[in-house]
Scaffold this active site. Structure first.
Site, PDB file in Angstrom:
ATOM      1  N   TYR A 137      14.545  46.238 -21.557  1.00 57.56           N
ATOM      2  CA  TYR A 137      14.165  46.407 -22.964  1.00 57.56           C
ATOM      3  C   TYR A 137      13.334  47.668 -23.178  1.00 57.56           C
ATOM      4  O   TYR A 137      13.195  48.126 -24.300  1.00 57.56           O
ATOM      5  CB  TYR A 137      13.359  45.188 -23.448  1.00 57.56           C
ATOM      6  CG  TYR A 137      14.178  43.922 -23.551  1.00 57.56           C
ATOM      7  CD1 TYR A 137      14.476  43.187 -22.415  1.00 57.56           C
ATOM      8  CD2 TYR A 137      14.654  43.469 -24.768  1.00 57.56           C
ATOM      9  CE1 TYR A 137      15.224  42.023 -22.497  1.00 57.56           C
ATOM     10  CE2 TYR A 137      15.400  42.306 -24.860  1.00 57.56           C
ATOM     11  CZ  TYR A 137      15.686  41.592 -23.723  1.00 57.56           C
ATOM     12  OH  TYR A 137      16.425  40.450 -23.812  1.00 57.56           O
ATOM     13  N   LYS A 188      15.675  38.757  -8.986  1.00 57.74           N
ATOM     14  CA  LYS A 188      16.940  39.051  -8.296  1.00 57.74           C
ATOM     15  C   LYS A 188      16.656  40.141  -7.275  1.00 57.74           C
ATOM     16  O   LYS A 188      17.297  41.196  -7.254  1.00 57.74           O
ATOM     17  CB  LYS A 188      17.988  39.465  -9.345  1.00 57.74           C
ATOM     18  CG  LYS A 188      19.402  39.615  -8.842  1.00 57.74           C
ATOM     19  CD  LYS A 188      20.068  38.339  -8.388  1.00 57.74           C
ATOM     20  CE  LYS A 188      21.414  38.664  -7.758  1.00 57.74           C
ATOM     21  NZ  LYS A 188      22.001  37.519  -7.036  1.00 57.74           N
ATOM     22  N   ASP A 220      20.391  33.623 -10.161  1.00 54.52           N
ATOM     23  CA  ASP A 220      21.672  32.896 -10.139  1.00 54.52           C
ATOM     24  C   ASP A 220      21.449  31.474  -9.620  1.00 54.52           C
ATOM     25  O   ASP A 220      21.955  30.496 -10.185  1.00 54.52           O
ATOM     26  CB  ASP A 220      22.736  33.652  -9.325  1.00 54.52           C
ATOM     27  CG  ASP A 220      22.247  34.182  -7.984  1.00 54.52           C
ATOM     28  OD1 ASP A 220      21.023  34.110  -7.705  1.00 54.52           O
ATOM     29  OD2 ASP A 220      23.085  34.665  -7.191  1.00 54.52           O
ATOM     30  N   ASP A 244      15.125  35.904 -21.020  1.00 56.33           N
ATOM     31  CA  ASP A 244      15.983  35.773 -22.202  1.00 56.33           C
ATOM     32  C   ASP A 244      17.155  34.845 -21.878  1.00 56.33           C
ATOM     33  O   ASP A 244      17.470  33.919 -22.635  1.00 56.33           O
ATOM     34  CB  ASP A 244      16.493  37.164 -22.594  1.00 56.33           C
ATOM     35  CG  ASP A 244      17.466  37.108 -23.753  1.00 56.33           C
ATOM     36  OD1 ASP A 244      17.177  36.379 -24.717  1.00 56.33           O
ATOM     37  OD2 ASP A 244      18.516  37.779 -23.684  1.00 56.33           O
ATOM     38  N   ASP A 248      17.994  30.464 -22.961  1.00 53.10           N
ATOM     39  CA  ASP A 248      19.123  29.935 -23.746  1.00 53.10           C
ATOM     40  C   ASP A 248      19.750  28.760 -22.988  1.00 53.10           C
ATOM     41  O   ASP A 248      20.121  27.747 -23.588  1.00 53.10           O
ATOM     42  CB  ASP A 248      20.181  31.010 -24.003  1.00 53.10           C
ATOM     43  CG  ASP A 248      19.989  31.712 -25.357  1.00 53.10           C
ATOM     44  OD1 ASP A 248      18.836  31.812 -25.811  1.00 53.10           O
ATOM     45  OD2 ASP A 248      20.995  32.159 -25.948  1.00 53.10           O
TER      46      ASP A 248
HETATM   47  C1  IPM Z   1      15.329  36.451 -27.868  1.00 54.95           C
HETATM   48  C2  IPM Z   1      16.429  37.285 -28.425  1.00 54.95           C
HETATM   49  C3  IPM Z   1      16.016  38.745 -28.381  1.00 54.95           C
HETATM   50  C4  IPM Z   1      15.786  39.125 -26.941  1.00 54.95           C
HETATM   51  C5  IPM Z   1      17.014  39.691 -29.087  1.00 54.95           C
HETATM   52  C6  IPM Z   1      17.133  39.346 -30.554  1.00 54.95           C
HETATM   53  C7  IPM Z   1      16.683  41.147 -28.901  1.00 54.95           C
HETATM   54  O1  IPM Z   1      17.622  37.052 -27.733  1.00 54.95           O
HETATM   55  O2  IPM Z   1      14.216  36.509 -28.413  1.00 54.95           O
HETATM   56  O3  IPM Z   1      15.560  35.721 -26.914  1.00 54.95           O
HETATM   57  O4  IPM Z   1      16.724  39.519 -26.228  1.00 54.95           O
HETATM   58  O5  IPM Z   1      14.649  39.043 -26.513  1.00 54.95           O
HETATM   59 MG    MG Z   2      17.505  35.407 -26.397  1.00 54.44          MG
END
Ligand code: IPM
Ligand code: MG
Length: 351
Positions: A137, A188, A220, A244, A248
């Site tokens: 980032y 990693k 992984d 990130d 999810d």
């Molecule tokens: C998150 C999102 C962000 C990230 C995006 C919107 C840039 O996916 O907050 O998890 O990658 O951090």
């Molecule tokens: Mg995200």
């Protein structure tokens, strides 16, 4: 009476509608627990950028620094190139306010929400401490010979010792405060050789926390273990991008993105709380998105500003509604309109 000044940035897509419910719940919590809220609304996001060409103007950004916390909805809109709004708004807040901790609890509130067979709430009680200011980032991007067969694209992953050490230290403090006192480093290091820095700093800081049990695994394998044995995890510390991705995955284990919340935190300073889902433009205005993630982000905000009892009450209310199936699911198919979910949490909070 303490009064907190809270910025509200609903953003794009479903952001404003879920944020409105979180605000409703914050106001109910303020009334019940006896603190004040002074809300400062910000119109930033795609519509504002199209009209004015500004993402977050400097004046507003300076004002944000003086707030106690900010509640963020979601940012992202198909009318812009991917990343433009995300970096201009979410990135500006994370990097500009130096919010180096992205704290993402992964908790199962009710057994039936988990897609894994036979997993109970006690099996999924982890918290991810995601580094929030470095990595890909923040590295340079370089694309050469664009559009030709010789094209090359380079993206740096950038880490500093200072950045690595402060996130690892935060994670050790958190791990020590939790009953299991266990911390897992996820990286990693076998392929991304720069992660050697994480390994070394982790081992160094660990010496100061003899009461915390540690291990280090590759990302992984982490994905595999999160499905196979989620109960092996308590506190996890990881790099920005892996954080990130695994959060999810974690959100789905909790029942879906509709319930996963996170905080972008700099301890002791203004911090930003948000649902981890995106703006879901296609559901905008339909009032069928579940605002529980935004509401739980509000609970984290309360904890941050110093209202832990109120935070706990909001979280317990959400958990109760889910467990009793009064809110039967957390997808857009729950059949309960967005404002009705907010109302249900408010009613539960008043009991
Ligand atoms: C998150 C999102 C962000 C990230 C995006 C919107 C840039 O996916 O907050 O998890 O990658 O951090
Ligand atoms: Mg995200």
């Amino acid at each position: 009476m303490n009064t907190y000044r809270v910025g509200v940035l609903g953003g794009d897509g479903i952001g404003p509608e879920v944020t409105a419910e979180a605000v409703k719940v914050l106001q109910a919590a303020a009334a019940r627990f006896g603190f004040g809220l002074e809300l400062v609304d910000y119109p930033f996001g795609a519509e504002h950028a199209l009209k004015t060409n500004e993402l977050i103007p400097d004046r507003a950004f300076e004002e944000m620094k003086t707030l106690d916390a900010i509640l963020l909805g979601a940012v992202g809109d198909p009318r812009f190139e991917p990343g433009h709004l995300e970096f201009g708004i979410v990135g500006r807040l994370r990097f500009g306010l130096d919010l180096y901790v992205n704290l993402r609890p992964i908790k199962l509130y009710a057994e039936h929400l988990c897609p894994l067979k036979g997993r109970r709430p006690e099996d999924l009680q982890m918290v991810v401490v995601r580094e929030n200011t470095e990595d890909a980032y923040r590295g340079q991007t370089r694309i050469d010979h664009k559009g030709t067969p010789e094209e090359t694209a380079v993206q740096e992953m950038f880490y500093t010792r200072r950045g690595t050490e402060r996130i690892i230290r935060y994670a050790f403090e958190l791990a020590r405060s939790r009953p299991r006192k266990t911390l897992t480093l996820v990286d990693k290091a076998n392929a991304v050789r720069a992660h050697d820095l994480y390994r070394r700093v982790f081992a160094d800081v660990a010496k100061e926390y003899p009461g915390v049990t540690t291990d280090a695994i590759y990302v992984d394998a982490c994905c595999m273990w999160m499905i196979k044995n989620p109960d092996r995890f308590d506190t996890v510390v990881t790099t920005n991008m892996f954080g990130d991705i695994i959060t999810d995955l974690g959100a789905v284990l909790q029942g879906g993105l509709g319930i996963a919340a996170g905080g972008n935190i700099h301890p002791g300073r203004v911090s930003v709380f948000e649902p981890i889902h995106g703006s879901a433009p296609k559901y905008r205005g339909q009032k069928k998105s579940n605002p529980l993630a935004a509401i739980l982000a509000g609970a984290m905000l309360l904890e941050h500003v110093g209202e832990p009892a109120a935070a706990r009450a909001v979280e317990d209310s959400v958990a109760g509604l889910l467990r009793s199936r009064r809110i039967p699911s957390i997808g857009t198919d729950s059949g309960i309109p967005t404002p009705a979910v907010g109302d249900a949490v408010v009613a539960e909070l008043a009991r």
